[in-house]
Design an enzyme around this catalytic site. Structure first.
Site, mmCIF file in Angstrom:
data_model
loop_
_atom_site.group_PDB
_atom_site.id
_atom_site.type_symbol
_atom_site.label_atom_id
_atom_site.label_comp_id
_atom_site.label_asym_id
_atom_site.label_seq_id
_atom_site.Cartn_x
_atom_site.Cartn_y
_atom_site.Cartn_z
ATOM 1 N N ASP A 1 15.983 -39.180 5.324
ATOM 2 C CA ASP A 1 16.761 -37.949 5.379
ATOM 3 C C ASP A 1 17.902 -38.048 6.390
ATOM 4 O OD1 ASP A 1 16.849 -35.098 4.589
ATOM 5 O OD2 ASP A 1 16.421 -34.718 6.697
ATOM 6 N N GLU B 1 8.231 -56.827 7.664
ATOM 7 C CA GLU B 1 6.894 -57.355 7.980
ATOM 8 C C GLU B 1 5.965 -57.198 6.778
ATOM 9 O OE1 GLU B 1 5.373 -55.073 11.286
ATOM 10 O OE2 GLU B 1 7.099 -55.601 12.548
HETATM 11 C C1 NOJ Z 1 18.709 -33.184 3.563
HETATM 12 C C2 NOJ Z 1 17.602 -32.668 2.706
HETATM 13 O O1 NOJ Z 1 17.729 -33.187 1.415
HETATM 14 C C3 NOJ Z 1 17.686 -31.167 2.769
HETATM 15 O O2 NOJ Z 1 16.851 -30.555 1.828
HETATM 16 C C4 NOJ Z 1 17.364 -30.733 4.171
HETATM 17 O O3 NOJ Z 1 17.528 -29.334 4.270
HETATM 18 C C5 NOJ Z 1 18.284 -31.412 5.179
HETATM 19 N N1 NOJ Z 1 18.447 -32.816 4.929
HETATM 20 C C6 NOJ Z 1 17.733 -31.263 6.579
HETATM 21 O O4 NOJ Z 1 16.584 -32.039 6.741
#
Ligand code: NOJ
Length: 545
Positions: free
Chosen positions: A211, A261
């Site tokens: 993310d 790894e």
């Molecule tokens: C991107 C994610 O896809 C989204 O759903 C989220 O709100 C934000 N990052 C923050 O983590």
């Protein structure tokens, strides 16, 4: 000549051409009838996914979480959110997926934790200057009494990116106020995440969707940014104070060393960066894949799509990698709706402001059928978003008082947020929550979802579901994994066309009138269920030339 592909059988490079199905767990399948999807719900649908013909699934965050941002606010990275199940359920799900030949990707959230994470709780209970506070960005404010935020940074969801603590200092949160940003210059933070990667690898995860991969590193001199952050748009300025900074690559390399790894594990970056910067994220010692979001923000326009697709192919090849395509995900208006709006409609804004009668839903679905043939014929990997194989449109008219996305609140009710693409999946044509669970789901499904249900479509050769199945099966069995592409065999300004090694051609007709295929074409698949020799407008065809 026909070249038979090898695709997922490519052992440790299995991800290069894999098709991964994104499961937004909350809305996928609810096994215990509490209105929220869960791991046992996913387990019950694994045979469906195997039969659909995908190579694996990516599950959105399933960790213990107060769910203020759909689980992207993680309270414990080594445990499962109780309303989704248990760690044992997760282990069983991974094992069952593997038995069906499906890979499993978990979603890792390293930019921020939940404010309920024990580290943040320790930090705010500790006196100013305590080392536990250094795991986050906690700083004094500006102004004589420190009552002004440390910088002018704006949170992606709206409002200042700083929140003041009771002791007067401020913490950074680039997203919701309940998502404090971690300080990645802190070695404890770095080591903790290497360990979290190991934890999930040991549990059997085959890969990770990471993310906000273009976040993490911040300019530690904390300058003003002088501009608002836009929700998940391209952070086009390299070395912006908090997006796409060169130092982020150091952390990526640490994770890659851990994954190496284990041999065949992979990670894919959610990095909203300028096209020329994207390849940096997939250098040989960094991510394996980075999403090309080009279909998400392209208009339905032949020249625009051709230019953007070609650019992605060229830039990924420069680092000896392949593209990673996607048409939709849990953060954007579903493409069956986007493609049914007039060109240039700002679709996030349109959700709230309309006019909603601008939407031509039939057109959107016709284009969605063409788009998936276009995407699946391209070189590289693909991510599908749950429900797109059913042709689900955005539910743009969810009542305002039930919206759950923090975007709605933090934007001061000026942006409706992302709930409309997160409505529970209709599995059955009738019954409670259309087969999602035994009771109502956490968001209501519109009545018309019944026609889009899996049950209503399965076995109907005209359905989009059967189109997906046929396309995926052909792709696995007969499309080459050689990434070469030859552009424009159609030589028409209205047709986006290309040929893949082995001779498969994909044509998409963007023009207003019908298009003839070349003499002798052997059609493999047409997006138009009424196809009979000529390509109608907004349709695609695969054929052997
Ligand atoms: C991107 C994610 O896809 C989204 O759903 C989220 O709100 C934000 N990052 C923050 O983590």
């Amino acid at each position: 000549m026909i070249t038979f592909g090898t695709l997922v059988q490519m052992s440790d490079q299995w991800w290069r051409n894999a098709v991964i199905y994104q499961v937004y767990i909350r809305s996928f399948a609810d096994a215990n009838g509490d209105g929220t999807g869960d791991i046992n719900g996913i387990r019950s649908k694994l045979p469906y996914l195997a039969e659909l013909g995908v190579n694996g699934l990516w599950v959105n965050p399933w960790y213990a979480s107060p769910l203020n941002d759909g689980g992207y606010d993680v309270a414990d990275y080594r445990d499962i959110e109780p309303s989704y199940g248990t760690l044992d359920d997760a282990k069983a799900m991974i094992a069952e997926a593997h038995e069906l030949g499906l890979k499993v990707l978990v979603d890792l959230v390293p930019n921020h934790t939940s404010n309920e994470h024990e580290w943040f709780q320790q930090a705010i209970a500790a006196p100013i200057g305590d080392p536990s506070r250094d795991r986050y960005h906690i700083r004094p404010g500006r102004g004589i009494d420190g009552s002004e935020p440390p910088t002018d940074w704006i949170a992606v969801f709206g409002g200042s990116a700083w929140e003041q603590l009771d002791d007067g200092e401020w913490y950074l949160h680039l997203f919701d106020t309940s998502q404090p940003d971690l300080n990645w210059t802190n070695t404890e933070v770095q080591e903790e995440f290497q360990d979290i990667f190991r934890f999930w690898c040991e549990l059997g995860a085959d890969g990770f969707r990471v993310d906000v991969a273009h976040g993490l590193a911040k300019d530690m001199s904390f300058p003003d940014a002088g501009e608002a952050a836009e929700l998940l748009s391209n952070a086009k300025t390299p070395n912006h104070p908090y997006w796409d900074r060169d130092d982020v690559h150091e952390y990526i390399r640490q994770w890659r060393a851990v994954l190496d790894e284990y041999g065949d594990r992979m990670m894919v970056a959610e990095a909203w960066v300028a096209p020329d910067r994207a390849p940096m994220y997939i250098r040989p010692d960094e991510y394996h894949q980075t999403f090309a979001f080009d279909f998400l923000d392209s208009n339905w326009d032949r020249d625009e799509m051709r230019a953007r697709v070609a650019k992605v192919i060229e830039t990924t090849a420069s680092v000896d990698s392949v593209p990673t395509w996607t048409l939709s995900n849990h953060d954007v208006v579903r493409h069956a709706t986007r493609y049914g709006l007039p060109k240039g409609t700002p679709w996030r804004k349109w959700l709230l402001d309309g006019p909603h009668d601008q939407l031509d839903a039939e057109l959107g679905l016709r284009r969605a059928r063409a788009a998936v043939l276009l995407m699946l014929a391209l070189p590289g990997g693909v991510y599908l978003y749950q429900g797109e194989e059913l042709g689900l449109p955005e539910v743009y008219d969810l009542p305002l008082d039930i919206l759950d996305d923090p975007v709605w609140r933090l934007s001061g009710n000026t942006s409706k947020g992302r709930d409309g693409c997160r409505v529970p999946i209709p599995w059955a044509a009738s019954g409670p929550s259309l087969g999602f669970g035994a009771n109502d789901g956490w968001l209501p499904q519109p009545e018309f979802f019944s026609e889009f249900s899996m049950e209503a479509q399965q076995g109907d050769p005209r359905s989009i579901l059967e189109l997906y199945r046929s396309a995926l099966s052909f792709r696995t069995d007969q499309l080459t994994s050689d990434p070469e592409i030859t552009w424009d065999p159609a030589a028409s300004p209205e047709v986006l066309s290309f040929e893949r090694p082995g001779g498969l051609q994909c044509w998409v007709n963007f023009g207003p009138g019908p298009v003839e295929l070349p003499e002798g074409a052997t059609v493999v698949l047409a997006s138009d269920p009424d196809f009979s020799g000529q390509m109608a407008t907004d349709t695609a065809v695969w054929f052997w030339a």
